[in-house]
Design a protein around this motif. Structure first.
Motif, PDB file in Angstrom:
ATOM      1  N   ALA A   1       0.834  -1.208   0.000  1.00  0.00           N
ATOM      2  CA  ALA A   1       0.000   0.000   0.000  1.00  0.00           C
ATOM      3  C   ALA A   1       0.868   1.258   0.000  1.00  0.00           C
ATOM      4  CB  ALA A   1      -0.921  -0.012   1.221  1.00  0.00           C
ATOM      5  N   TYR A   2       1.959   1.225   0.785  1.00  0.00           N
ATOM      6  CA  TYR A   2       2.851   2.377   0.847  1.00  0.00           C
ATOM      7  C   TYR A   2       3.526   2.601  -0.502  1.00  0.00           C
ATOM      8  CZ  TYR A   2       6.555   5.487   2.474  1.00  0.00           C
ATOM      9  OH  TYR A   2       7.400   6.553   2.643  1.00  0.00           O
ATOM     10  N   PHE A   3       3.937   1.504  -1.165  1.00  0.00           N
ATOM     11  CA  PHE A   3       4.567   1.629  -2.484  1.00  0.00           C
ATOM     12  C   PHE A   3       3.590   2.232  -3.500  1.00  0.00           C
ATOM     13  CE2 PHE A   3       4.797  -0.389  -6.680  1.00  0.00           C
ATOM     14  CZ  PHE A   3       5.930   0.238  -7.160  1.00  0.00           C
ATOM     15  N   ILE A   4       2.354   1.734  -3.526  1.00  0.00           N
ATOM     16  CA  ILE A   4       1.355   2.248  -4.475  1.00  0.00           C
ATOM     17  C   ILE A   4       1.096   3.734  -4.220  1.00  0.00           C
ATOM     18  CG2 ILE A   4      -1.068   2.090  -5.178  1.00  0.00           C
ATOM     19  CD1 ILE A   4      -0.873  -0.924  -4.698  1.00  0.00           C
ATOM     20  N   TYR A   5       1.040   4.090  -2.935  1.00  0.00           N
ATOM     21  CA  TYR A   5       0.843   5.513  -2.594  1.00  0.00           C
ATOM     22  C   TYR A   5       2.007   6.357  -3.122  1.00  0.00           C
ATOM     23  CZ  TYR A   5       1.117   9.776   0.173  1.00  0.00           C
ATOM     24  OH  TYR A   5       1.254  11.077   0.573  1.00  0.00           O
ATOM     25  N   LEU A   6       3.234   5.908  -2.879  1.00  0.00           N
ATOM     26  CA  LEU A   6       4.406   6.662  -3.333  1.00  0.00           C
ATOM     27  C   LEU A   6       4.439   6.780  -4.853  1.00  0.00           C
ATOM     28  CD1 LEU A   6       7.308   5.315  -1.045  1.00  0.00           C
ATOM     29  CD2 LEU A   6       6.185   7.545  -0.922  1.00  0.00           C
TER      30      LEU A   6
ATOM     31  N   LEU B   1       1.968   6.287  -7.188  1.00  0.00           N
ATOM     32  CA  LEU B   1       0.834   6.830  -7.941  1.00  0.00           C
ATOM     33  C   LEU B   1       0.241   8.113  -7.371  1.00  0.00           C
ATOM     34  CD1 LEU B   1      -1.079   3.495  -8.730  1.00  0.00           C
ATOM     35  CD2 LEU B   1       0.616   4.691 -10.139  1.00  0.00           C
ATOM     36  N   PHE B   2       0.399   8.345  -6.087  1.00  0.00           N
ATOM     37  CA  PHE B   2      -0.330   9.467  -5.475  1.00  0.00           C
ATOM     38  C   PHE B   2       0.557  10.495  -4.772  1.00  0.00           C
ATOM     39  CE2 PHE B   2      -3.064   5.667  -5.343  1.00  0.00           C
ATOM     40  CZ  PHE B   2      -4.071   6.087  -6.182  1.00  0.00           C
ATOM     41  N   SER B   3       1.881  10.285  -4.774  1.00  0.00           N
ATOM     42  CA  SER B   3       2.746  11.229  -4.044  1.00  0.00           C
ATOM     43  C   SER B   3       3.259  12.357  -4.938  1.00  0.00           C
ATOM     44  CB  SER B   3       3.939  10.479  -3.445  1.00  0.00           C
ATOM     45  OG  SER B   3       4.730   9.910  -4.474  1.00  0.00           O
TER      46      SER B   3
ATOM     47  N   LEU C   1       6.861  11.547 -11.379  1.00  0.00           N
ATOM     48  CA  LEU C   1       7.934  10.555 -11.330  1.00  0.00           C
ATOM     49  C   LEU C   1       9.172  11.093 -10.628  1.00  0.00           C
ATOM     50  CD1 LEU C   1       9.091   7.799 -12.112  1.00  0.00           C
ATOM     51  CD2 LEU C   1       9.740   8.784 -14.342  1.00  0.00           C
ATOM     52  N   GLU C   2       9.497  12.379 -10.900  1.00  0.00           N
ATOM     53  CA  GLU C   2      10.688  12.958 -10.274  1.00  0.00           C
ATOM     54  C   GLU C   2      10.559  12.974  -8.750  1.00  0.00           C
ATOM     55  OE1 GLU C   2       9.164  14.136 -12.879  1.00  0.00           O
ATOM     56  OE2 GLU C   2      10.717  13.850 -14.414  1.00  0.00           O
ATOM     57  N   ALA C   3       9.350  13.322  -8.282  1.00  0.00           N
ATOM     58  CA  ALA C   3       9.130  13.340  -6.820  1.00  0.00           C
ATOM     59  C   ALA C   3       9.272  11.935  -6.247  1.00  0.00           C
ATOM     60  CB  ALA C   3       7.742  13.911  -6.514  1.00  0.00           C
ATOM     61  N   TYR C   4       8.757  10.948  -6.981  1.00  0.00           N
ATOM     62  CA  TYR C   4       8.862   9.555  -6.521  1.00  0.00           C
ATOM     63  C   TYR C   4      10.318   9.105  -6.456  1.00  0.00           C
ATOM     64  CZ  TYR C   4       9.097   4.472  -6.998  1.00  0.00           C
ATOM     65  OH  TYR C   4       9.426   3.158  -6.842  1.00  0.00           O
ATOM     66  N   LEU C   5      11.120   9.469  -7.495  1.00  0.00           N
ATOM     67  CA  LEU C   5      12.510   9.053  -7.534  1.00  0.00           C
ATOM     68  C   LEU C   5      13.313   9.680  -6.402  1.00  0.00           C
ATOM     69  CD1 LEU C   5      13.194   9.143 -11.395  1.00  0.00           C
ATOM     70  CD2 LEU C   5      12.844   7.123  -9.927  1.00  0.00           C
ATOM     71  N   ILE C   6      12.934  10.917  -6.030  1.00  0.00           N
ATOM     72  CA  ILE C   6      13.612  11.565  -4.901  1.00  0.00           C
ATOM     73  C   ILE C   6      13.314  10.810  -3.603  1.00  0.00           C
ATOM     74  CG2 ILE C   6      13.680  13.654  -3.489  1.00  0.00           C
ATOM     75  CD1 ILE C   6      13.153  15.264  -6.061  1.00  0.00           C
TER      76      ILE C   6
END
Length: 376
Positions: free
Chosen positions: A133-138, A140-142, A145-150
């Motif tokens: 659930a935490y991975f999906i949140y990071l 798809l919803f955080s 892509l750049e924000a996710y990679l950071i």
């Protein structure tokens, strides 16, 4: 060494196939191997090498387990589908890939240890569901892509597979617990076997003496029958218990001594002092072997002036059993000492590091000191 390598060659073949395959797939662009993380390549090689090696190693066994083979093939197909889907979607760290990988690894675990997985499926769910659930949140919803990679830089997603080593440690604990239970069962079985080896020759000898007394219509016959009955009852019923009162052991030894007095026609100086709290509990049938040896290797070798002196007392939270007897060195026969080996083995199982057995001989005197803890 050659025999060892031949037996386990499957575990050499596995990594030998995987490593070149990895580099080939990387060359055609099907997978991307990390250039600056050699340890990851090593880990992946070992894991996949093991996965390939196991079917090779257990080939003969797998021929009889068609369902297992079908499950393995299904997992391989699932993994290949995961790689294909991941490459076709062109979507970095896509949730579908991670879900399929999660199913794949759990399937591998279930295949290897089905009982463990069934027992701990709730624990597995507690670990995997929040992480997924935490991975999906990071992803798809955080944010983009750049924000996710950071975020991924600070929270490497290898942690997604953190439950694998944790569950592996739980599995190791299960195996350790199983081994401890197995050892305990082995000890109980061995103790039971050792108890059955206690003084059968004494009972046979006493029955022979009883037969002689009944033929002579001796008045001692009823007394012998009563004492022998008490000893047999104690050996059979009390001997199976983990602990008995010290008083019961003392009575057992006294009956043994009285039966031997009836057996021998010569005079034997026997003293048995027991200045001790008789309510203390000990393992049953420990002292009888030492008393038997004193009669067998001492009294029976002497025509006269034979003695056995026994002292049972407590000191510094230990119970001491000291038995001393004389013997004729010229009459002592070589013995394999089964009774004494039996006693030493029982002491190591029952009292481990909380006992001491010391044997001393000087001239024609033999002395044995057994010391056991009151709180074992």
């Amino acid at each position: 060494m050659i025999k060892f390598l031949n037996k386990y060659k499957a575990f050499i073949i596995g990594p030998s196939i995987v490593l070149p395959l990895f580099y080939f797939l990387d060359y055609i662009g099907f997978i991307i191997l990390p250039e600056d993380k050699t340890y990851e390549i090593v880990i992946y090689t070992l894991i996949w090498g093991l996965i390939i090696a196991l079917p090779i190693y257990y080939y003969q066994y797998l021929k009889t387990k068609k369902k297992t083979v079908i499950r393995v093939i299904s997992l391989i197909i699932l993994f290949v589908m995961t790689l294909v889907i991941d490459s076709m979607m062109n979507f970095p760290d896509n949730p579908i890939t991670f879900i399929l990988l999660m199913v794949f690894w759990l399937g591998i675990a279930y295949l290897l240890v089905p009982g463990f997985m069934k027992k701990y499926w709730k624990l597995i769910a507690v670990f995997y569901i929040p992480l997924l659930a935490y991975f999906i949140y990071l992803r798809l919803f955080s944010g983009d892509l750049e924000a996710y990679l950071i975020i991924k830089e600070d929270f490497p997603f290898i942690v997604f597979f953190l439950p694998i080593p944790i569950l592996f440690l739980v599995w190791i604990f299960e195996q350790w617990k199983w081994i401890q239970n197995l050892k305990a069962e082995k000890s109980k079985t061995e103790l039971s076997l050792l108890r059955t080896q206690i003084n059968p020759h004494f009972f046979f000898n006493t029955l022979n003496n009883l037969y002689a007394l009944t033929v002579k219509n001796s008045d001692q016959a009823p007394e012998v029958i009563l004492k022998l009955s008490d000893m047999m009852r104690y050996t059979i019923y009390e001997g199976e218990k983990d602990l008995v009162k010290l008083q019961d052991e003392i009575d057992y030894l006294k009956n043994y001594i009285e039966l031997h007095k009836i057996r021998y026609r010569k005079s034997v100086d026997i003293k048995f002092d027991h200045d001790i709290d008789n309510s203390i509990t000990v393992a049953p049938l420990l002292y009888i072997i030492l008393l038997e040896n004193a009669f067998k290797h001492g009294v029976e070798t002497l025509a006269e002036n034979a003695f056995i002196h026994i002292d049972l007392f407590e000191k510094d939270n230990f119970i001491y059993f000291v038995i001393e007897n004389n013997f004729d060195p010229n009459e002592v026969k070589a013995s394999n000492g089964i009774g004494l080996k039996n006693l030493k083995r029982r002491l190591s199982l029952l009292y481990e590091n909380k006992h001491e057995l010391r044997i001393e001989s000087a001239g024609n005197n033999h002395k044995t000191i057994l010391k056991i803890s009151k709180h074992a």
